[in-house]
Design a protein around this motif. Sequence first.
Motif, short mmCIF file in Angstrom:
data_model
loop_
_atom_site.label_atom_id
_atom_site.label_comp_id
_atom_site.label_asym_id
_atom_site.label_seq_id
_atom_site.Cartn_x
_atom_site.Cartn_y
_atom_site.Cartn_z
N GLN A 172 0.87 -1.18 0.00
CA GLN A 172 0.00 0.00 0.00
C GLN A 172 0.90 1.22 0.00
O GLN A 172 1.69 1.41 0.92
N PRO A 173 0.89 2.02 -1.03
CA PRO A 173 0.00 1.95 -2.19
C PRO A 173 0.32 0.78 -3.12
O PRO A 173 1.41 0.23 -3.07
N ALA A 174 -0.66 0.43 -3.95
CA ALA A 174 -0.55 -0.75 -4.80
C ALA A 174 0.31 -0.48 -6.03
O ALA A 174 0.34 0.63 -6.56
N TYR A 232 -0.76 5.01 -5.97
CA TYR A 232 -0.84 3.85 -6.86
C TYR A 232 -0.02 4.14 -8.12
O TYR A 232 -0.10 5.22 -8.69
N ARG A 255 -6.03 6.26 -6.84
CA ARG A 255 -5.75 6.48 -5.42
C ARG A 255 -4.33 6.99 -5.24
O ARG A 255 -3.44 6.65 -6.01
N ASP A 274 0.98 -6.05 -7.44
CA ASP A 274 -0.25 -6.31 -6.71
C ASP A 274 -1.45 -6.53 -7.63
O ASP A 274 -2.33 -7.33 -7.32
N ASP A 319 -8.90 -1.75 -2.81
CA ASP A 319 -8.21 -1.33 -1.60
C ASP A 319 -7.34 -2.48 -1.10
O ASP A 319 -7.31 -3.56 -1.70
N THR A 320 -6.64 -2.27 0.00
CA THR A 320 -5.70 -3.28 0.49
C THR A 320 -6.38 -4.60 0.79
O THR A 320 -5.90 -5.67 0.41
#
Length: 236
Positions: free
Chosen positions: A48-50, A78, A75, A126, A194-195
């Motif tokens: 996070q971030p991805a 990202y 986001r 991710d 999201d995560t």
Amino acid sequence: MTGVQTCALPISSGIATELQREYGLADTPMVIRNLPSWTPAPSHLPGQPARVLYHGVVSPGRGLDICIRSVARWRDGYTLTIRGPVTPGYRAELEREIAAAGVADRVSLVEPVPVTELVREAAAFDVGLFCLPGSSPQNRLALPNKLFEYIMAGLALCVSAQPEMATTVREHDLGVLINGDTPEAVAAAVNRLDTAGIARYRANALAAARELNWTSEGRILVEACAALLDRRGSRT
């Protein structure tokens, strides 16, 4: 099983249906999907971030310009990595897109890796991204190998809602679908990840990879060839 079925090997059920309709076949051709060999993915906890990955041929018509223009709406933090073979001219075009979108700090164009290393290298990310415009029957019926490489690498998926890809994503709960061919549509899909969601989709991908691999899929082809040989042998 007919000889036509054995020889015609479409990679998706949609293509098989179109072949049956176009050529007036009595039966639907056999489908053999383009799946990678079983490759255990290295362990990797979602970040996070991805980190979002596109890998494959880097060329026009694959929605990469749309993806680049979407990144400013993603986001915070990202990032997008685009990996694959590209001509100098098209690389320059994408670099101009990156500059114009103001996302040079969030989008990277990196060199391709050997096919044998695709899954291992992808596993460090991710999310696997593919925004394929539905501009042709070929695209709408596509079930690309990169989809299954992302799955084998244990990535959450963010791919276009073309029918064949959407069916695979929904069947195994692998990620989110992009509903449209615009930067806004890509960003809306990415931002649903999201995560917690990424972690769930990654776990589902690793589980699905135990089924969606060439060891399993190849048996269909071997059994079809064996059946055809048996039939031919019985006629001699």
